[in-house]
Motif scaffolding. Sequence first.
Motif, PDB file in Angstrom:
ATOM      1  N   TYR A  25       0.811  -1.214   0.000  1.00 21.00           N
ATOM      2  CA  TYR A  25       0.000   0.000   0.000  1.00 21.00           C
ATOM      3  C   TYR A  25       0.847   1.267   0.000  1.00 21.00           C
ATOM      4  O   TYR A  25       0.301   2.374   0.120  1.00 21.00           O
ATOM      5  CB  TYR A  25      -0.933   0.011   1.214  1.00 21.00           C
ATOM      6  N   VAL A  26       2.139   1.134  -0.137  1.00 21.41           N
ATOM      7  CA  VAL A  26       3.043   2.298  -0.147  1.00 21.41           C
ATOM      8  C   VAL A  26       2.613   3.284  -1.235  1.00 21.41           C
ATOM      9  O   VAL A  26       2.350   2.907  -2.383  1.00 21.41           O
ATOM     10  CB  VAL A  26       4.499   1.853  -0.379  1.00 21.41           C
ATOM     11  N   GLY A  27       2.508   4.549  -0.853  1.00 24.08           N
ATOM     12  CA  GLY A  27       2.167   5.606  -1.790  1.00 24.08           C
ATOM     13  C   GLY A  27       0.682   5.910  -1.880  1.00 24.08           C
ATOM     14  O   GLY A  27       0.303   6.971  -2.381  1.00 24.08           O
ATOM     15  N   GLN A  28      -0.159   4.994  -1.416  1.00 20.45           N
ATOM     16  CA  GLN A  28      -1.596   5.243  -1.443  1.00 20.45           C
ATOM     17  C   GLN A  28      -1.991   6.244  -0.361  1.00 20.45           C
ATOM     18  O   GLN A  28      -1.296   6.407   0.646  1.00 20.45           O
ATOM     19  CB  GLN A  28      -2.378   3.951  -1.227  1.00 20.45           C
ATOM     20  N   ARG A  29      -3.140   6.902  -0.560  1.00 23.14           N
ATOM     21  CA  ARG A  29      -3.701   7.708   0.516  1.00 23.14           C
ATOM     22  C   ARG A  29      -3.992   6.809   1.707  1.00 23.14           C
ATOM     23  O   ARG A  29      -4.405   5.649   1.566  1.00 23.14           O
ATOM     24  CB  ARG A  29      -5.002   8.359   0.058  1.00 23.14           C
ATOM     25  N   LEU A  30      -3.785   7.350   2.903  1.00 19.52           N
ATOM     26  CA  LEU A  30      -3.996   6.575   4.113  1.00 19.52           C
ATOM     27  C   LEU A  30      -5.426   6.053   4.206  1.00 19.52           C
ATOM     28  O   LEU A  30      -5.651   4.883   4.544  1.00 19.52           O
ATOM     29  CB  LEU A  30      -3.682   7.441   5.343  1.00 19.52           C
TER      30      LEU A  30
END
Length: 325
Positions: free
Chosen positions: A18-23
């Motif tokens: 999930y790196v880079g996705q919105r939290l």
Amino acid sequence: MAASRSEPDFDAPIPIEYVGQRLDRALAALLPDYSRSRLQRWLADGNLTVDGETPPAKTPVVGGEQVRLILPSEPDRADVQPERIALNIIYEDDAIIVLDKPAGLVMHPGAGNPDGTLQNALVAHDESMAALPRAGIVHRLDKDTSGILVVARTFAAHKKLVDDLAARTVKREYEAVAIGVMTAGGHVDANIDRHPVDRKRMAVREFGREAITHYRVIKRYRAHTHVRCSLETGRTHQIRVHLSHIRYPLLGDATYGRRLSLPRDSSDDFTDALRGFKRQALHARTLGLTHPVTGEQMSWQAPRPADFKALLAALAADAKLHDIT
């Protein structure tokens, strides 16, 4: 305000994918039983933390952050007290309750109705439902509308049913008695929004929310029509507003109807029956849905209540008396 319990209901790191996705998007993927808007609110309130903090929902994920969730008792539900009010339960399991609501029962506390509601009854029936939005109520019936509805018993079931309602896969059919003799069935496709002057009422408005009602004639009488209505959408007062809009308001509807007009040569018994029907003639008859856990297609019916049956009997007797078939 964050929950005071120390034992979390969820405690896990955010996976590296999930790196880079919105939290908030990553949280929605990690916690699919809850809507993203709910997760955003819990994050802002401190019930949901990331590495012990409450960062903005749009924060990019770096991977490995520890997510902890303690399910809240939210303020809008904390003050709803359990009340032992009889429930006519048609079906019940660990995920849902299907029940037949009587006319006169308010769905949840509000102005003028601080208690004695379906929500109070549900909390008494199952205290764990107090943690759910509106004690699990998924869709609503007006106070003076009788009939069938479904209530969720878990967050996961609630989210799934709300999503299914939005996707229009939940089947809801109603029976109504309208003033006037319809020549045929049809549908009403007319947007609905708050009335521009009377904010307690709804109205057909060009820039309102989409609303579609289908109606079919069951039986015609001298001055009334027994109809079956099905909903594609679920706007407040939708059937009442739409049938009034096409000039066939519901019998007994004090908000969207018109003054009672009796057909000529009405008997005293028939006159008393019409005048004595003190609510809108609307009954939620059929509910069909996909079970939120098993995926099974299920459907139920709520029988017509005594007052509705008596009304139909009076209409039929009047029609027979005047040789209307």
